[in-house]
Scaffold this motif. Structure first.
Motif, PDB file in Angstrom:
ATOM      1  N   THR A 107      45.004  13.457 -41.498  1.00  0.00           N
ATOM      2  CA  THR A 107      46.277  14.184 -41.572  1.00  0.00           C
ATOM      3  C   THR A 107      47.411  13.384 -40.946  1.00  0.00           C
ATOM      4  N   GLU A 108      47.139  12.813 -39.785  1.00  0.00           N
ATOM      5  CA  GLU A 108      48.171  12.031 -39.094  1.00  0.00           C
ATOM      6  C   GLU A 108      48.588  10.819 -39.917  1.00  0.00           C
ATOM      7  N   MET A 109      47.605  10.147 -40.517  1.00  0.00           N
ATOM      8  CA  MET A 109      47.922   8.958 -41.311  1.00  0.00           C
ATOM      9  C   MET A 109      48.827   9.301 -42.486  1.00  0.00           C
ATOM     10  N   PHE A 110      48.492  10.342 -43.219  1.00  0.00           N
ATOM     11  CA  PHE A 110      49.299  10.698 -44.377  1.00  0.00           C
ATOM     12  C   PHE A 110      50.696  11.177 -43.974  1.00  0.00           C
ATOM     13  N   MET A 111      50.817  11.840 -42.852  1.00  0.00           N
ATOM     14  CA  MET A 111      52.134  12.276 -42.377  1.00  0.00           C
ATOM     15  C   MET A 111      53.018  11.076 -42.052  1.00  0.00           C
ATOM     16  N   VAL A 112      52.437  10.087 -41.380  1.00  0.00           N
ATOM     17  CA  VAL A 112      53.204   8.889 -41.022  1.00  0.00           C
ATOM     18  C   VAL A 112      53.602   8.112 -42.275  1.00  0.00           C
ATOM     19  N   GLN A 113      52.683   8.013 -43.234  1.00  0.00           N
ATOM     20  CA  GLN A 113      53.011   7.291 -44.456  1.00  0.00           C
ATOM     21  C   GLN A 113      54.135   7.984 -45.221  1.00  0.00           C
ATOM     22  N   GLN A 114      54.125   9.299 -45.230  1.00  0.00           N
ATOM     23  CA  GLN A 114      55.214  10.035 -45.888  1.00  0.00           C
ATOM     24  C   GLN A 114      56.552   9.758 -45.205  1.00  0.00           C
ATOM     25  N   ARG A 115      56.539   9.682 -43.877  1.00  0.00           N
ATOM     26  CA  ARG A 115      57.773   9.352 -43.154  1.00  0.00           C
ATOM     27  C   ARG A 115      58.218   7.928 -43.469  1.00  0.00           C
ATOM     28  N   ASN A 116      57.257   7.010 -43.545  1.00  0.00           N
ATOM     29  CA  ASN A 116      57.593   5.625 -43.890  1.00  0.00           C
ATOM     30  C   ASN A 116      58.271   5.543 -45.251  1.00  0.00           C
ATOM     31  N   LEU A 117      57.702   6.251 -46.215  1.00  0.00           N
ATOM     32  CA  LEU A 117      58.268   6.233 -47.565  1.00  0.00           C
ATOM     33  C   LEU A 117      59.666   6.832 -47.580  1.00  0.00           C
ATOM     34  N   ALA A 118      59.845   7.952 -46.882  1.00  0.00           N
ATOM     35  CA  ALA A 118      61.156   8.603 -46.862  1.00  0.00           C
ATOM     36  C   ALA A 118      62.201   7.721 -46.185  1.00  0.00           C
ATOM     37  N   ALA A 119      61.820   7.101 -45.068  1.00  0.00           N
ATOM     38  CA  ALA A 119      62.761   6.240 -44.357  1.00  0.00           C
ATOM     39  C   ALA A 119      63.133   5.019 -45.174  1.00  0.00           C
ATOM     40  N   ILE A 224      67.551  -7.061 -38.656  1.00  0.00           N
ATOM     41  CA  ILE A 224      67.866  -8.247 -37.854  1.00  0.00           C
ATOM     42  C   ILE A 224      66.599  -9.031 -37.528  1.00  0.00           C
ATOM     43  N   SER A 225      65.601  -8.930 -38.380  1.00  0.00           N
ATOM     44  CA  SER A 225      64.402  -9.745 -38.227  1.00  0.00           C
ATOM     45  C   SER A 225      64.760 -11.209 -38.456  1.00  0.00           C
ATOM     46  N   PRO A 226      63.933 -12.147 -38.015  1.00  0.00           N
ATOM     47  CA  PRO A 226      64.215 -13.563 -38.281  1.00  0.00           C
ATOM     48  C   PRO A 226      64.393 -13.865 -39.761  1.00  0.00           C
ATOM     49  N   LEU A 227      63.707 -13.136 -40.623  1.00  0.00           N
ATOM     50  CA  LEU A 227      63.889 -13.329 -42.062  1.00  0.00           C
ATOM     51  C   LEU A 227      65.230 -12.792 -42.530  1.00  0.00           C
ATOM     52  N   ALA A 228      65.552 -11.566 -42.093  1.00  0.00           N
ATOM     53  CA  ALA A 228      66.787 -10.922 -42.549  1.00  0.00           C
ATOM     54  C   ALA A 228      68.017 -11.714 -42.137  1.00  0.00           C
ATOM     55  N   LEU A 229      67.962 -12.361 -40.986  1.00  0.00           N
ATOM     56  CA  LEU A 229      69.103 -13.131 -40.513  1.00  0.00           C
ATOM     57  C   LEU A 229      69.389 -14.337 -41.400  1.00  0.00           C
ATOM     58  N   GLN A 230      68.405 -14.741 -42.195  1.00  0.00           N
ATOM     59  CA  GLN A 230      68.586 -15.891 -43.088  1.00  0.00           C
ATOM     60  C   GLN A 230      68.766 -15.480 -44.549  1.00  0.00           C
ATOM     61  N   ALA A 231      68.797 -14.172 -44.819  1.00  0.00           N
ATOM     62  CA  ALA A 231      68.727 -13.694 -46.195  1.00  0.00           C
ATOM     63  C   ALA A 231      70.083 -13.385 -46.795  1.00  0.00           C
ATOM     64  N   ASP A 232      70.155 -13.498 -48.116  1.00  0.00           N
ATOM     65  CA  ASP A 232      71.332 -13.085 -48.874  1.00  0.00           C
ATOM     66  C   ASP A 232      71.244 -11.603 -49.232  1.00  0.00           C
ATOM     67  N   ALA A 233      70.034 -11.090 -49.326  1.00  0.00           N
ATOM     68  CA  ALA A 233      69.797  -9.659 -49.543  1.00  0.00           C
ATOM     69  C   ALA A 233      68.577  -9.282 -48.716  1.00  0.00           C
ATOM     70  N   SER A 234      68.609  -8.100 -48.103  1.00  0.00           N
ATOM     71  CA  SER A 234      67.539  -7.721 -47.187  1.00  0.00           C
ATOM     72  C   SER A 234      67.081  -6.297 -47.463  1.00  0.00           C
ATOM     73  N   ILE A 235      65.785  -6.128 -47.663  1.00  0.00           N
ATOM     74  CA  ILE A 235      65.166  -4.819 -47.854  1.00  0.00           C
ATOM     75  C   ILE A 235      64.345  -4.514 -46.606  1.00  0.00           C
ATOM     76  N   VAL A 236      64.655  -3.403 -45.953  1.00  0.00           N
ATOM     77  CA  VAL A 236      63.983  -3.034 -44.705  1.00  0.00           C
ATOM     78  C   VAL A 236      62.937  -1.967 -44.990  1.00  0.00           C
ATOM     79  N   ILE A 237      61.691  -2.257 -44.626  1.00  0.00           N
ATOM     80  CA  ILE A 237      60.601  -1.325 -44.872  1.00  0.00           C
ATOM     81  C   ILE A 237      60.063  -0.774 -43.557  1.00  0.00           C
ATOM     82  N   ALA A 238      59.604   0.474 -43.587  1.00  0.00           N
ATOM     83  CA  ALA A 238      58.982   1.085 -42.412  1.00  0.00           C
ATOM     84  C   ALA A 238      57.496   0.764 -42.423  1.00  0.00           C
ATOM     85  N   VAL A 239      56.981   0.291 -41.307  1.00  0.00           N
ATOM     86  CA  VAL A 239      55.582  -0.135 -41.237  1.00  0.00           C
ATOM     87  C   VAL A 239      54.806   0.628 -40.165  1.00  0.00           C
ATOM     88  N   ASP A 240      55.343   1.765 -39.700  1.00  0.00           N
ATOM     89  CA  ASP A 240      54.665   2.542 -38.665  1.00  0.00           C
ATOM     90  C   ASP A 240      53.288   2.983 -39.135  1.00  0.00           C
TER      91      ASP A 240
END
Length: 295
Positions: A107-119, A224-240
Motif C-alpha cells: 500500500t505504501e509503495m503504490f501511494m508513493v508512486q502515485q504521488r511521484n506521478l502526480a508531482a 538544479i542537478s549537475p545535469l540540469a545546470l548543463q541542459a537546454d531543456a530539463s525534465i524533473v522527475i520524482a524518484v521518492d
C-alpha cells in the motif's frame, strides 16, 4: 523529488547560482560551477583545496560568497555542510528500515508512486513540450542513461526508434563510451538521464555533448542537478520510494509522454513509420501469434 523549496537552502542556492550564472565573472563562474558539481567536496574540504580544484584564487571564493549574499565563505559552506548531514540515507540503511513492515509495504509503495506521478506530471507540461521541440528539430538524437537510470533511457530509445530509426543509444558497452561520444556532431540532440547519486558517465556524456555543440535534454531529479545546470531543456522527475532504491516509475511515464508528444507532432509520418516497424517486427517473428491476430 528534490525541487527547490523554502526549507531547502541548498536547492535555493543552486537556483540562485543558475539564475545569475551568466552575470558572473569568469573566475566566479568557475567557482560557482565547482560548487554545483561537487557539493559533497565543498562540505568536507578546505577553502584552499576547493579553490585549487576549481582553478581559482581562494579570495575569489570569498568574493563569490559575498556576491551571492553571504557574509563570507563560512556562511556559504554551512549550506553544503547541512545538505550533507541531511542527505538521503544509503541503500543498505533504507533496506534495514523495511524489517517488520510487510503488511504495509504494498500500500505504501503504490501511494508513493502515485504521488511521484502526480508531482512529475504537474511540474513538466512546459518542460516536456520544450524537450519535444528540441528533439524534433535536431538532425539526429542520442540517448544515454546508466545504472538505475538505464531503464528510463532504454525505454525512450526503444519507443522513439519506432518512429525515428536513427535514434542512437550511448551505452558505453565494453568500455566504448568515449568512442561513442566521438560521433556527436554540432546541432544534434543528446538526452541524458540520471538522478542522485549522479552517474559519472552521465555527466561525461552531458559535458561531451556541450563541447560538441549539441543540444542537451536532462531528465533528472532536480532542476538544479549537475545535469540540469548543463541542459537546454530539463525534465524533473520524482524518484521518492519507501523502498531502498530510487523509483523510476515517474521517469518511465515522462519519457512515454515525451514520445507521445513527438508522435502527435510528426502526424502521418510517425504513423507510417510505426506501422512499417510493426510490420517488419511481425515478419521477423518478434511476436508470438495468438488467436486475436488477424491473418
Amino acid at each position: 523529488m528534490q525541487a527547490a523549496t523554502p526549507h531547502d537552502p541548498h536547492a535555493a542556492l543552486m537556483a540562485l547560482i543558475k539564475a545569475r550564472f551568466t552575470e558572473l565573472s569568469p573566475q566566479f563562474q568557475a567557482g560557482a560551477r565547482y560548487l554545483a558539481d561537487h557539493p559533497d567536496e565543498v562540505a568536507v574540504s578546505s577553502m584552499r583545496s576547493i579553490a585549487t580544484r576549481a582553478q581559482v584564487q581562494s579570495a575569489a571564493l570569498v568574493r563569490l560568497a559575498q556576491q551571492l549574499g553571504f557574509a563570507g565563505w563560512p556562511e556559504l559552506k554551512a549550506i553544503f555542510v547541512e545538505r550533507l548531514r541531511a542527505g538521503p540515507a544509503g541503500y543498505a540503511e533504507k533496506a534495514g528500515a523495511l524489517a517488520g513492515k510487510e503488511g504495509k509495504l504494498v500500500t505504501e509503495m503504490f501511494m508513493v508512486q502515485q504521488r511521484n506521478l502526480a508531482a512529475t506530471e504537474s511540474a513538466n507540461h512546459a518542460a516536456l513540450d520544450a524537450a519535444a521541440s528540441l528533439l524534433q528539430a535536431a538532425p539526429r538524437v542520442h540517448v544515454a542513461g546508466f545504472r538505475a537510470a538505464h531503464p528510463i533511457a532504454y525505454t525512450l530509445h526503444y519507443l522513439y526508434r519506432l518512429l525515428r530509426p536513427s535514434v542512437q543509444l550511448l551505452s558505453g558497452q565494453s568500455g566504448t563510451l568515449e568512442m561513442d561520444l566521438r560521433a556527436l556532431q554540432a546541432g544534434e540532440a543528446v538526452v541524458v538521464v540520471s538522478f542522485a547519486p549522479y552517474s559519472s558517465e552521465a555527466l561525461l556524456v552531458a559535458q561531451a555533448a556541450r563541447q560538441a555543440g549539441c543540444q542537451v535534454v536532462a531528465i533528472s531529479d532536480s532542476a538544479i542537478s549537475p545535469l540540469a545546470l548543463q541542459a537546454d531543456a530539463s525534465i524533473v522527475i520524482a524518484v521518492d520510494s519507501p523502498s531502498f532504491f530510487p523509483s523510476i516509475v515517474a521517469g518511465i511515464a515522462a519519457v512515454e509522454s515525451l514520445v507521445e508528444l513527438l508522435v502527435a507532432r510528426a502526424g502521418t509520418d510517425a504513423v507510417q513509420a510505426i506501422g512499417a516497424a510493426e510490420k517488419q517486427l511481425r515478419a521477423l517473428g518478434a511476436y508470438v501469434k495468438t488467436s486475436n491476430d488477424v491473418n
